[in-house]
Design a protein around this motif. Structure first.
Motif, PDB file in Angstrom:
ATOM      1  N   LEU A   1      29.517   3.939 -41.632  1.00 23.11           N
ATOM      2  CA  LEU A   1      30.060   2.586 -41.754  1.00 23.11           C
ATOM      3  C   LEU A   1      31.423   2.711 -42.410  1.00 23.11           C
ATOM      4  CD1 LEU A   1      29.626  -0.465 -41.414  1.00 23.11           C
ATOM      5  CD2 LEU A   1      28.505  -0.461 -43.665  1.00 23.11           C
ATOM      6  N   LEU A   2      32.473   2.286 -41.691  1.00 22.27           N
ATOM      7  CA  LEU A   2      33.858   2.465 -42.135  1.00 22.27           C
ATOM      8  C   LEU A   2      34.522   1.127 -42.423  1.00 22.27           C
ATOM      9  CD1 LEU A   2      34.782   4.845 -39.219  1.00 22.27           C
ATOM     10  CD2 LEU A   2      34.692   5.542 -41.604  1.00 22.27           C
ATOM     11  N   LYS A   3      35.287   1.090 -43.505  1.00 26.19           N
ATOM     12  CA  LYS A   3      36.136  -0.070 -43.753  1.00 26.19           C
ATOM     13  C   LYS A   3      37.387   0.071 -42.885  1.00 26.19           C
ATOM     14  CE  LYS A   3      34.903  -1.094 -48.538  1.00 26.19           C
ATOM     15  NZ  LYS A   3      35.317  -0.928 -49.944  1.00 26.19           N
ATOM     16  N   GLY A   4      37.811  -1.052 -42.321  1.00 31.28           N
ATOM     17  CA  GLY A   4      39.047  -1.075 -41.554  1.00 31.28           C
ATOM     18  C   GLY A   4      40.169  -1.659 -42.383  1.00 31.28           C
ATOM     19  N   SER A   5      41.346  -1.754 -41.784  1.00 27.65           N
ATOM     20  CA  SER A   5      42.519  -2.228 -42.507  1.00 27.65           C
ATOM     21  C   SER A   5      42.442  -3.708 -42.875  1.00 27.65           C
ATOM     22  CB  SER A   5      43.784  -1.974 -41.684  1.00 27.65           C
ATOM     23  OG  SER A   5      43.742  -2.701 -40.470  1.00 27.65           O
ATOM     24  N   ARG A   6      41.534  -4.469 -42.275  1.00 31.32           N
ATOM     25  CA  ARG A   6      41.399  -5.890 -42.603  1.00 31.32           C
ATOM     26  C   ARG A   6      40.449  -6.134 -43.775  1.00 31.32           C
ATOM     27  NH1 ARG A   6      40.309  -9.163 -37.444  1.00 31.32           N
ATOM     28  NH2 ARG A   6      40.416 -10.830 -38.974  1.00 31.32           N
ATOM     29  N   TRP A   7      39.875  -5.069 -44.334  1.00 30.72           N
ATOM     30  CA  TRP A   7      39.063  -5.190 -45.551  1.00 30.72           C
ATOM     31  C   TRP A   7      40.040  -5.268 -46.719  1.00 30.72           C
ATOM     32  CZ3 TRP A   7      33.692  -5.272 -46.143  1.00 30.72           C
ATOM     33  CH2 TRP A   7      33.241  -5.247 -47.474  1.00 30.72           C
ATOM     34  N   PRO A   8      39.907  -6.253 -47.607  1.00 27.83           N
ATOM     35  CA  PRO A   8      40.862  -6.382 -48.716  1.00 27.83           C
ATOM     36  C   PRO A   8      40.832  -5.166 -49.654  1.00 27.83           C
ATOM     37  CG  PRO A   8      39.302  -8.235 -48.651  1.00 27.83           C
ATOM     38  CD  PRO A   8      38.880  -7.270 -47.605  1.00 27.83           C
ATOM     39  N   GLY A   9      42.015  -4.653 -49.963  1.00 25.95           N
ATOM     40  CA  GLY A   9      42.130  -3.546 -50.913  1.00 25.95           C
ATOM     41  C   GLY A   9      41.486  -2.263 -50.446  1.00 25.95           C
ATOM     42  N   VAL A  10      41.452  -2.046 -49.156  1.00 25.77           N
ATOM     43  CA  VAL A  10      40.739  -0.900 -48.600  1.00 25.77           C
ATOM     44  C   VAL A  10      41.400   0.430 -49.017  1.00 25.77           C
ATOM     45  CG1 VAL A  10      42.022  -0.908 -46.430  1.00 25.77           C
ATOM     46  CG2 VAL A  10      39.727   0.004 -46.478  1.00 25.77           C
ATOM     47  N   PRO A  11      40.588   1.437 -49.388  1.00 25.49           N
ATOM     48  CA  PRO A  11      41.134   2.761 -49.652  1.00 25.49           C
ATOM     49  C   PRO A  11      41.560   3.417 -48.341  1.00 25.49           C
ATOM     50  CG  PRO A  11      38.741   2.802 -49.840  1.00 25.49           C
ATOM     51  CD  PRO A  11      39.144   1.369 -49.595  1.00 25.49           C
ATOM     52  N   LYS A  12      42.525   4.294 -48.389  1.00 26.23           N
ATOM     53  CA  LYS A  12      43.032   4.932 -47.183  1.00 26.23           C
ATOM     54  C   LYS A  12      42.119   6.078 -46.763  1.00 26.23           C
ATOM     55  CE  LYS A  12      46.713   3.498 -45.134  1.00 26.23           C
ATOM     56  NZ  LYS A  12      46.642   2.926 -43.832  1.00 26.23           N
ATOM     57  N   LEU A  13      41.106   5.738 -45.974  1.00 25.25           N
ATOM     58  CA  LEU A  13      40.221   6.719 -45.359  1.00 25.25           C
ATOM     59  C   LEU A  13      40.412   6.576 -43.859  1.00 25.25           C
ATOM     60  CD1 LEU A  13      38.039   8.861 -45.899  1.00 25.25           C
ATOM     61  CD2 LEU A  13      36.360   7.058 -45.538  1.00 25.25           C
ATOM     62  N   LEU A  14      40.733   7.673 -43.209  1.00 23.83           N
ATOM     63  CA  LEU A  14      41.070   7.656 -41.791  1.00 23.83           C
ATOM     64  C   LEU A  14      39.986   8.350 -40.977  1.00 23.83           C
ATOM     65  CD1 LEU A  14      44.778   8.796 -42.252  1.00 23.83           C
ATOM     66  CD2 LEU A  14      43.884   6.448 -42.240  1.00 23.83           C
ATOM     67  N   HIS A  15      39.958   8.062 -39.673  1.00 23.89           N
ATOM     68  CA  HIS A  15      39.009   8.734 -38.794  1.00 23.89           C
ATOM     69  C   HIS A  15      39.659   9.001 -37.438  1.00 23.89           C
ATOM     70  CE1 HIS A  15      38.482   4.537 -37.576  1.00 23.89           C
ATOM     71  NE2 HIS A  15      38.029   4.999 -36.426  1.00 23.89           N
ATOM     72  N   ARG A  16      39.018   9.924 -36.680  1.00 23.39           N
ATOM     73  CA  ARG A  16      39.445  10.218 -35.321  1.00 23.39           C
ATOM     74  C   ARG A  16      38.251  10.724 -34.525  1.00 23.39           C
ATOM     75  NH1 ARG A  16      42.843  15.838 -36.230  1.00 23.39           N
ATOM     76  NH2 ARG A  16      41.010  17.132 -36.662  1.00 23.39           N
TER      77      ARG A  16
ATOM     78  N   PRO B   1      42.729  10.820 -30.660  1.00 23.12           N
ATOM     79  CA  PRO B   1      42.992  12.147 -31.222  1.00 23.12           C
ATOM     80  C   PRO B   1      43.684  12.132 -32.581  1.00 23.12           C
ATOM     81  CG  PRO B   1      44.551  11.660 -29.470  1.00 23.12           C
ATOM     82  CD  PRO B   1      43.566  10.521 -29.510  1.00 23.12           C
ATOM     83  N   ARG B   2      44.313  11.019 -32.945  1.00 17.14           N
ATOM     84  CA  ARG B   2      45.028  10.952 -34.221  1.00 17.14           C
ATOM     85  C   ARG B   2      44.204  10.218 -35.260  1.00 17.14           C
ATOM     86  NH1 ARG B   2      51.301   9.972 -32.638  1.00 17.14           N
ATOM     87  NH2 ARG B   2      51.364  11.691 -31.165  1.00 17.14           N
ATOM     88  N   PHE B   3      44.352  10.665 -36.508  1.00 20.54           N
ATOM     89  CA  PHE B   3      43.688   9.951 -37.589  1.00 20.54           C
ATOM     90  C   PHE B   3      44.292   8.555 -37.707  1.00 20.54           C
ATOM     91  CE2 PHE B   3      42.498  14.237 -39.132  1.00 20.54           C
ATOM     92  CZ  PHE B   3      41.140  14.008 -39.247  1.00 20.54           C
ATOM     93  N   HIS B   4      43.417   7.582 -37.897  1.00 19.43           N
ATOM     94  CA  HIS B   4      43.855   6.186 -37.967  1.00 19.43           C
ATOM     95  C   HIS B   4      42.822   5.354 -38.707  1.00 19.43           C
ATOM     96  CE1 HIS B   4      41.048   6.251 -34.610  1.00 19.43           C
ATOM     97  NE2 HIS B   4      40.903   4.942 -34.771  1.00 19.43           N
ATOM     98  N   GLN B   5      43.173   4.125 -38.941  1.00 22.69           N
ATOM     99  CA  GLN B   5      42.266   3.143 -39.531  1.00 22.69           C
ATOM    100  C   GLN B   5      42.238   1.959 -38.570  1.00 22.69           C
ATOM    101  OE1 GLN B   5      43.492   1.520 -43.348  1.00 22.69           O
ATOM    102  NE2 GLN B   5      41.448   1.915 -44.112  1.00 22.69           N
ATOM    103  N   ASP B   6      41.052   1.490 -38.210  1.00 22.51           N
ATOM    104  CA  ASP B   6      40.921   0.394 -37.255  1.00 22.51           C
ATOM    105  C   ASP B   6      41.363  -0.931 -37.868  1.00 22.51           C
ATOM    106  OD1 ASP B   6      39.829   1.920 -35.091  1.00 22.51           O
ATOM    107  OD2 ASP B   6      37.953   2.026 -36.217  1.00 22.51           O
ATOM    108  N   ALA B   7      41.910  -1.813 -37.033  1.00 21.57           N
ATOM    109  CA  ALA B   7      42.382  -3.127 -37.470  1.00 21.57           C
ATOM    110  C   ALA B   7      41.244  -4.137 -37.399  1.00 21.57           C
ATOM    111  CB  ALA B   7      43.563  -3.569 -36.613  1.00 21.57           C
ATOM    112  N   LEU B   8      40.244  -3.914 -38.238  1.00 20.99           N
ATOM    113  CA  LEU B   8      39.106  -4.812 -38.377  1.00 20.99           C
ATOM    114  C   LEU B   8      38.534  -4.620 -39.769  1.00 20.99           C
ATOM    115  CD1 LEU B   8      36.817  -2.466 -37.927  1.00 20.99           C
ATOM    116  CD2 LEU B   8      37.086  -3.086 -35.565  1.00 20.99           C
TER     117      LEU B   8
END
Length: 169
Positions: free
Chosen positions: A135-150, A94-101
């Motif tokens: 297709l979403l970038k996760g937090s393990r992508w180098p220099g990833v922009p802060k785009l969140l999903h839920r 339910p909360r906006f987040h970024q996956d750790a991948l």
């Protein structure tokens, strides 16, 4: 879809080649806008909650999974993808987040698609249409922009069918 995205964090297209934009540093998500490939009107037996049993996948689903895998493999970012098929009857995240991948693809075959927002404006939400693949970038992508999903809301009476593909690295 309408989303005020001056930083070009979300790129949309009606062709699967839109996924190639994910390698751009400022892009956080690439959306292949398409109709749902689902061909069955009934909730298929494989998608009903059961005793950890799966029957054979419908041909349309197998074909779509192969198309998506081939498109992602063609990007040259990795050849191993983990597939997860889910029937979701509650709002899983339910909360906006970024996956750790590094990368995750999400497609809702039934029910609403994933919701996107930027970290600096979580009140402006982009709702991905049913059938579209994001297709979403996760937090393990180098220099990833802060785009969140839920996850959007789901109910037992109106479940969502999801395909999730994670890059295995």
């Amino acid at each position: 879809m309408a989303f005020d995205d001056p930083g070009r964090r979300v790129v949309e297209g009606t062709d699967p080649d839109v996924f190639a934009a994910i390698i751009e540093p400022e892009v956080g998500a690439a959306v292949w806008t398409r109709p749902s490939p689902i061909q069955d009107r009934e909730f298929p037996a494989w998608a009903r909650p059961a005793k950890d049993e799966f029957t054979a996948l419908p041909p349309w689903l197998s074909a779509d999974m192969i198309v998506l895998r081939d498109q992602l493999t063609h990007l040259g970012l990795g050849h191993a993808w983990r597939f997860t098929l889910e029937t979701v009857t509650t709002r899983a995240c339910p909360r906006f987040h970024q996956d750790a991948l590094k990368l995750r693809l999400i497609t809702a075959y039934r029910g609403p698609g994933v919701e996107l927002a930027t970290a600096d404006d979580p009140d402006t939400v982009l709702r991905i249409p049913t059938g579209s693949a994001v297709l979403l970038k996760g937090s393990r992508w180098p220099g990833v922009p802060k785009l969140l999903h839920r996850s959007p809301p789901a109910r037992r009476s109106r479940p969502r069918w999801l395909l999730v593909m994670d890059l295995v690295d």
